[in-house]
Design a protein around this motif. Sequence first.
Motif, mmCIF file in Angstrom:
data_model
loop_
_atom_site.group_PDB
_atom_site.id
_atom_site.type_symbol
_atom_site.label_atom_id
_atom_site.label_comp_id
_atom_site.label_asym_id
_atom_site.label_seq_id
_atom_site.Cartn_x
_atom_site.Cartn_y
_atom_site.Cartn_z
ATOM 1 N N ILE A 82 2.132 1.777 -3.530
ATOM 2 C CA ILE A 82 1.030 2.163 -4.407
ATOM 3 C C ILE A 82 0.576 3.591 -4.116
ATOM 4 O O ILE A 82 0.248 4.354 -5.040
ATOM 5 N N SER A 126 -5.052 4.528 -0.587
ATOM 6 C CA SER A 126 -3.849 3.757 -0.266
ATOM 7 C C SER A 126 -3.138 4.309 0.964
ATOM 8 O O SER A 126 -2.567 3.540 1.746
ATOM 9 N N ASN A 180 0.810 -1.214 0.000
ATOM 10 C CA ASN A 180 0.000 0.000 0.000
ATOM 11 C C ASN A 180 0.844 1.265 0.000
ATOM 12 O O ASN A 180 0.470 2.271 -0.618
ATOM 13 N N LYS A 220 0.282 6.467 -6.929
ATOM 14 C CA LYS A 220 -1.018 7.080 -7.215
ATOM 15 C C LYS A 220 -0.984 8.588 -6.990
ATOM 16 O O LYS A 220 -1.597 9.356 -7.746
ATOM 17 N N GLU A 227 -1.714 -5.049 -5.678
ATOM 18 C CA GLU A 227 -2.818 -5.312 -4.755
ATOM 19 C C GLU A 227 -3.280 -6.762 -4.863
ATOM 20 O O GLU A 227 -3.674 -7.379 -3.862
ATOM 21 N N SER A 281 -0.715 -0.960 -9.983
ATOM 22 C CA SER A 281 -1.329 -1.056 -8.660
ATOM 23 C C SER A 281 -2.217 -2.287 -8.553
ATOM 24 O O SER A 281 -2.256 -2.957 -7.517
#
Length: 335
Positions: free
Chosen positions: A26, A49, A23, A30, A132, A128
């Motif tokens: 990511i 995230s 996370n 993001k 994930e 991502s």
Amino acid sequence: MSQADARPESESVGTVIVAGVANLAIAIAKLIAGVISGSAAMLSEAAHSVADTTTEVLLYQALRRGARPADQRRPFGYGKESYVWAFFAAMFTFVAGAGFAVTHGVTTILVHEHSGDYLVSYIVLAVSFVIESISLGRAVRQVRSESRRWQTTPRRFLRLTADTTVKAVFLEDSAALIGLLLAGAGVGLSHATGDEVWDGVASILIGLLLLTVAGILAANNLSLLVGRAVPERLRHEIEQELTGLPEVERIDTLMTMQLGPDDILVAAKVDFSDKATGAAIEAAADEAERRLTGRYPEIRYVFLDPTRSLPGATGRARHTQAAPDPRADDGPDRP
């Protein structure tokens, strides 16, 4: 039904660490993509995230604090403290994740602003999704492993397990994948139509998704903090183990409580045979504890109180805890 002696704390810690590292990576990607593209959905996913990363830190704290051994001040251990930290994690997801996503989505719909290239958003969303999926895969493996250990279905295990960390990671990673799909749909529709309203709608939907997950986890942790009994099937098996002792005539009262993710308390008023001597009663109590802890390692405390039989007793335990909802399934053999 024999249970494995291994306890799941280390596996839960590993699941949380993997999810937290994923996370964090990511979230950074993001955020960069959201700033470059100006996409509300991407920025909401970045907030998503960030919230998940903070949640993993709090869940790790829950595991470490809750696993501390009992002492004079906390004779039943610190298991319930893990639910406090897990509740904080749910509230952070609610405030930071859902609040930002909904607010930013509404602003985007009203302002209709977008700048930058869409390509970077697509790349980050795809990468991502892969990361994930890896994190969710570990959580799924742990859920399946635990459900097999307790001879139940993964769905039932997730519904009633007292291990809030693996439940939180599973729900958050599942929500993360759904959120990525929503963000991809929002960005794609805005790109195709030139209307930023789709980007804003996707952001709002991501916020509502986070709100749902936070609500489920908060309610689950509150029920455990208040003091939740073990599932009915496990309570019934505990009763059978106790009534199976030769010296026991009947169980007048049987009560259980989940003290932590892997700590169960059992307390019962037991009517022993009138012919049983004091030594026989002591031996029966020791045997009861040996049987229960051997079959269910999560049972840490067993208290038996000898009591006289009530008039008209039938040999069955008197139900002192709320009966399960007949519309619900009986759940796993663990809380």
